[in-house]
Design a protein around this motif. Structure first.
Motif, PDB file in Angstrom:
ATOM      1  N   THR A  44      10.042  -0.584 -11.781  1.00 36.57           N
ATOM      2  CA  THR A  44       9.261   0.078 -12.830  1.00 36.57           C
ATOM      3  C   THR A  44       9.135   1.579 -12.615  1.00 36.57           C
ATOM      4  N   GLY A  45       9.365   2.025 -11.377  1.00 37.85           N
ATOM      5  CA  GLY A  45       9.180   3.436 -11.061  1.00 37.85           C
ATOM      6  C   GLY A  45       7.732   3.833 -10.877  1.00 37.85           C
ATOM      7  N   ALA A  46       6.819   2.860 -10.837  1.00 33.67           N
ATOM      8  CA  ALA A  46       5.398   3.160 -10.663  1.00 33.67           C
ATOM      9  C   ALA A  46       5.179   3.945  -9.370  1.00 33.67           C
ATOM     10  N   PRO A  47       4.352   4.989  -9.413  1.00 39.05           N
ATOM     11  CA  PRO A  47       4.153   5.815  -8.216  1.00 39.05           C
ATOM     12  C   PRO A  47       3.222   5.159  -7.213  1.00 39.05           C
ATOM     13  N   ARG A  48       3.302   5.605  -5.973  1.00 36.80           N
ATOM     14  CA  ARG A  48       2.313   5.231  -4.964  1.00 36.80           C
ATOM     15  C   ARG A  48       0.966   5.827  -5.358  1.00 36.80           C
ATOM     16  N   ARG A  49      -0.126   5.193  -4.889  1.00 31.95           N
ATOM     17  CA  ARG A  49      -1.460   5.677  -5.247  1.00 31.95           C
ATOM     18  C   ARG A  49      -2.451   5.358  -4.137  1.00 31.95           C
ATOM     19  N   PRO A  50      -3.623   6.002  -4.161  1.00 32.07           N
ATOM     20  CA  PRO A  50      -4.630   5.736  -3.129  1.00 32.07           C
ATOM     21  C   PRO A  50      -5.112   4.292  -3.186  1.00 32.07           C
ATOM     22  N   GLY A  51      -5.555   3.785  -2.018  1.00 32.93           N
ATOM     23  CA  GLY A  51      -6.187   2.483  -1.962  1.00 32.93           C
ATOM     24  C   GLY A  51      -5.263   1.298  -1.973  1.00 32.93           C
ATOM     25  N   GLU A  52      -3.968   1.510  -1.758  1.00 33.64           N
ATOM     26  CA  GLU A  52      -3.029   0.388  -1.754  1.00 33.64           C
ATOM     27  C   GLU A  52      -3.147  -0.412  -0.455  1.00 33.64           C
ATOM     28  N   TYR A  53      -3.086  -1.729  -0.608  1.00 37.13           N
ATOM     29  CA  TYR A  53      -3.114  -2.618   0.547  1.00 37.13           C
ATOM     30  C   TYR A  53      -1.708  -2.753   1.130  1.00 37.13           C
ATOM     31  N   ALA A  54      -1.642  -2.838   2.466  1.00 35.79           N
ATOM     32  CA  ALA A  54      -0.366  -3.054   3.144  1.00 35.79           C
ATOM     33  C   ALA A  54      -0.617  -3.723   4.486  1.00 35.79           C
ATOM     34  N   GLN A  55       0.363  -4.452   4.950  1.00 27.61           N
ATOM     35  CA  GLN A  55       0.279  -5.074   6.274  1.00 27.61           C
ATOM     36  C   GLN A  55       0.352  -3.983   7.342  1.00 27.61           C
ATOM     37  N   VAL A  56      -0.548  -4.033   8.318  1.00 33.39           N
ATOM     38  CA  VAL A  56      -0.548  -3.011   9.365  1.00 33.39           C
ATOM     39  C   VAL A  56       0.400  -3.348  10.502  1.00 33.39           C
ATOM     40  N   GLY A  57       1.035  -4.533  10.454  1.00 33.94           N
ATOM     41  CA  GLY A  57       2.001  -4.891  11.489  1.00 33.94           C
ATOM     42  C   GLY A  57       1.368  -4.887  12.868  1.00 33.94           C
ATOM     43  N   SER A  58       2.026  -4.212  13.810  1.00 35.09           N
ATOM     44  CA  SER A  58       1.518  -4.185  15.182  1.00 35.09           C
ATOM     45  C   SER A  58       0.252  -3.366  15.333  1.00 35.09           C
ATOM     46  N   GLY A  59      -0.195  -2.716  14.263  1.00 29.04           N
ATOM     47  CA  GLY A  59      -1.517  -2.104  14.290  1.00 29.04           C
ATOM     48  C   GLY A  59      -2.600  -3.134  14.544  1.00 29.04           C
ATOM     49  N   GLY A  60      -2.288  -4.413  14.267  1.00 25.18           N
ATOM     50  CA  GLY A  60      -3.244  -5.483  14.535  1.00 25.18           C
ATOM     51  C   GLY A  60      -3.572  -5.623  16.011  1.00 25.18           C
ATOM     52  N   THR A 201     -10.162  -4.090   4.356  1.00 22.45           N
ATOM     53  CA  THR A 201      -9.349  -4.614   5.458  1.00 22.45           C
ATOM     54  C   THR A 201      -9.667  -6.089   5.605  1.00 22.45           C
ATOM     55  N   TYR A 202      -8.639  -6.910   5.785  1.00 21.07           N
ATOM     56  CA  TYR A 202      -8.874  -8.344   5.909  1.00 21.07           C
ATOM     57  C   TYR A 202      -7.747  -8.993   6.700  1.00 21.07           C
ATOM     58  N   VAL A 203      -8.027 -10.191   7.196  1.00 27.51           N
ATOM     59  CA  VAL A 203      -7.029 -11.006   7.880  1.00 27.51           C
ATOM     60  C   VAL A 203      -6.436 -11.974   6.867  1.00 27.51           C
ATOM     61  N   ARG A 204      -5.137 -11.978   6.765  1.00 24.09           N
ATOM     62  CA  ARG A 204      -4.495 -12.919   5.864  1.00 24.09           C
ATOM     63  C   ARG A 204      -4.776 -14.355   6.292  1.00 24.09           C
ATOM     64  N   GLY A 205      -5.092 -15.187   5.321  1.00 25.58           N
ATOM     65  CA  GLY A 205      -5.345 -16.583   5.608  1.00 25.58           C
ATOM     66  C   GLY A 205      -4.065 -17.368   5.783  1.00 25.58           C
ATOM     67  N   PRO A 206      -4.154 -18.591   6.303  1.00 23.77           N
ATOM     68  CA  PRO A 206      -2.974 -19.441   6.486  1.00 23.77           C
ATOM     69  C   PRO A 206      -2.203 -19.617   5.181  1.00 23.77           C
ATOM     70  N   GLY A 207      -0.915 -19.372   5.226  1.00 25.55           N
ATOM     71  CA  GLY A 207      -0.082 -19.537   4.046  1.00 25.55           C
ATOM     72  C   GLY A 207      -0.178 -18.420   3.029  1.00 25.55           C
ATOM     73  N   GLU A 208      -0.984 -17.406   3.291  1.00 20.97           N
ATOM     74  CA  GLU A 208      -1.124 -16.302   2.342  1.00 20.97           C
ATOM     75  C   GLU A 208       0.083 -15.372   2.475  1.00 20.97           C
ATOM     76  N   VAL A 209       0.797 -15.155   1.392  1.00 19.53           N
ATOM     77  CA  VAL A 209       2.044 -14.392   1.466  1.00 19.53           C
ATOM     78  C   VAL A 209       2.041 -13.137   0.603  1.00 19.53           C
ATOM     79  N   GLY A 210       1.025 -12.940  -0.223  1.00 14.43           N
ATOM     80  CA  GLY A 210       0.962 -11.769  -1.079  1.00 14.43           C
ATOM     81  C   GLY A 210      -0.105 -10.801  -0.622  1.00 14.43           C
ATOM     82  N   PHE A 211      -0.471  -9.869  -1.501  1.00 15.26           N
ATOM     83  CA  PHE A 211      -1.469  -8.855  -1.207  1.00 15.26           C
ATOM     84  C   PHE A 211      -2.473  -8.761  -2.348  1.00 15.26           C
ATOM     85  N   ARG A 212      -3.660  -8.295  -2.011  1.00 16.49           N
ATOM     86  CA  ARG A 212      -4.609  -7.946  -3.049  1.00 16.49           C
ATOM     87  C   ARG A 212      -4.112  -6.699  -3.779  1.00 16.49           C
ATOM     88  N   ASP A 213      -4.566  -6.515  -4.988  1.00 14.54           N
ATOM     89  CA  ASP A 213      -4.195  -5.319  -5.756  1.00 14.54           C
ATOM     90  C   ASP A 213      -5.180  -4.189  -5.501  1.00 14.54           C
TER      91      ASP A 213
END
Length: 377
Positions: A44-60, A201-213
C-alpha cells in the motif's frame, strides 16, 4: 548532532540498504523527535508512524534479567545460585553441569552454552523460504527449548568467555516461573511494565502470531540458498550462504515466536522508557543495578563491535561526545530489528526499529554516531 543528519541516514538506509521502513524515536531531556523513512506496508505504501508495535526480539533478554534481579532484591534468590538449585537436572546433559553454571552465567551469556540460534533444530525450520512457510506457525514447549539449548556440547567453561546464546535465557525465564509460581508474563507485568508505565508493551500469548494495531508489515530476506547444509553454518560464515539479496522480501508478519526469549512486543516510546530506567538505575535497587552493569568483554565473539555485555544488556566501550556512557538493548530476527540506546543518566535515548532484520552494523553505527557524536567505526 542535528535531526537532519539522522533523517539523512534513514533515507540512505532505505534507498541503499534494502530496508523497507525505519523509525527513529529520540528523547533528549525534555525534547523529543520522531523520524521515519520508507514504508510500513510495501503493497500500500503506507508510511511508518509513531506508536507501532513490533517484536523486540532479543531485547526480551533485558526484561528476563530485570525480573530475576527484582527477585534477588526481595531475597528470593541470588544470581550466583547454581541452576540446579532451582531447575535440577535441566543442564546436566551433553557435558553441561548445572551445579557449576549460575544464574549470572545465564544472564551474561558466559555459561559456555552453544549459540542456540545456530542449532539445526531451529534453523532447519526457517532456513529457506519454503521451510519458513512450512514452519512459521510451529510452537515450542519449554522442554523442547531446553533440549535445543543443550543439543550441542559446551563451547567454553562457565565464566570463561562471552558466547551469545538464547538457550540460557530459556532457562532463566523458566526459573522465574519456578520461583514465583506465576507465569513470566504475569511477573514481568507486575515488576516491569506497571512500575514504568509501559502501557504499550506485552508478552505474546501462546499461539499468538499477529500484532496489535498499529503495526508495520514485517519483511525478510534472511534465508539460506537452497541446498545449504545448516550443520555447516557458523557465526563466521553465515553471511556467505544467504540467498540472492536481489530477491523480493518475504512478508513474515504473521509468525509464531514462542522461541524468542520473553516473546515481548513493544513500541519505540515504551522501549525508551524501559532502557532509560535500566541505564540510569531508576528501577532496580543500587546493588542489582551494579550487578546488571558489571560487564564482560564481547571481543572475539563475532557480536556487536565496541561493546561489553552486562546482564541482558550491552554497554559501548566508547562514550558519547560529552563523555557520558552509552548503554543499550537490541534484538533482530526474521522481519525486525529493534535497538534502543541511552546515556547512563537516562536523559538521552535513541530507539531504532526497522521492519526487516539486521542488515549490517553500518546502519546502526551511523545513526548512533550522528545522535551521540561518537565514532563507532
Amino acid at each position: 548532532m542535528t535531526h537532519n543528519d539522522i533523517q539523512q541516514v534513514m533515507d540512505w538506509a532505505v534507498a541503499e540498504n534494502g530496508i523497507p521502513g525505519i523509525v527513529v524515536d529520540i528523547k533528549d531531556g525534555d525534547r523529543t523527535w520522531f523520524g521515519t523513512a520508507g514504508a510500513a506496508d510495501l503493497e500500500t505504501g503506507a508510511p511508518r508512524r509513531p506508536g507501532e508495535y513490533a517484536q523486540v526480539g532479543s531485547g526480551g533478554k533485558a526484561f528476563i534479567a530485570t525480573v530475576l534481579l527484582t527477585l534477588e532484591a526481595e531475597g528470593a534468590l541470588s544470581i550466583d545460585d547454581p541452576v540446579n538449585k532451582w531447575l535440577p537436572g535441566v543442564l546436566d546433559v551433553n557435558g553441561y553441569d548445572g551445579d557449576e553454571i549460575t544464574i549470572r552465567h545465564l544472564l551474561s551469556n558466559t555459561a559456555g552454552m552453544y549459540s542456540t540460534g545456530l542449532a539445526p533444530e531451529l534453523t532447519n525450520r526457517y532456513a529457506t523460504r519454503s521451510a519458513f512457510r512450512a514452519h512459521r506457525f510451529d510452537t515450542y514447549t519449554a522442554a523442547e527449548l531446553f533440549r535445543i539449548a543443550v543439543s550441542q556440547p559446551p563451547v567454553a567453561a562457565p565464566g570463561e568467555r562471552f558466547v551469545y546464546a538464547n538457550g540460557g535465557f530459556y532457562i532463566a525465564e523458566a526459573m522465574v516461573e519456578k520461583i514465583t509460581g506465576n507465569s513470566f508474563a504475569a511477573e514481568v507485568e507486575r515488576r516491569v511494565f506497571q512500575p514504568l508505565g509501559l502501557d504499550h508493551t506485552y508478552v505474546r500469548g501462546p499461539g499468538e502470531v499477529g500484532f496489535r494495531d498499529p503495526h508495520p508489515r514485517a519483511y525478510s530476506r534472511q534465508f539460506y540458498k537452497d541446498g545449504v547444509d545448516t550443520a555447516t553454518v557458523t557465526a563466521e560464515n553465515w553471511e556467505s550462504v544467504l540467498e540472492d539479496p536481489s530477491l523480493a522480501p518475504l512478508d513474515v508478519t504473521e509468525f509464531e515466536t514462542s522461541w524468542t526469549p520473553g516473546n515481548i512486543v513493544s513500541t519505540t516510546g515504551d522501549m525508551i522508557r524501559f532502557v532509560s530506567a535500566l541505564a540510569s538505575g531508576s528501577l532496580l535497587p543500587p546493588a542489582q543495578h551494579h550487578e546488571m552493569w558489571t560487564t564482560v568483554s564481547t571481543e572475539g565473539a563475532n557480536w556487536l563491535p565496541h561493546t561489553r555485555y552486562g546482564l541482558g544488556l550491552f554497554e559501548f566501550d566508547k562514550t558519547a561526545a560529552d563523555g557520558r556512557v552509552l548503554r543499550g538493548v537490541g534484538g533482530s530476527y526474521w522481519g525486525t530489528m529493534f535497538f534502543t540506546v541511552s546515556t547512563a543518566d537516562g536523559e538521552h535515548v535513541i530507539s531504532v526499529q526497522t521492519n526487516t532484520e539486521f542488515k549490517s552494523w553500518k546502519v546502526l553505527r551511523r545513526i548512533y554516531e550522528a545522535g551521540y557524536g561518537v565514532s563507532l567505526g
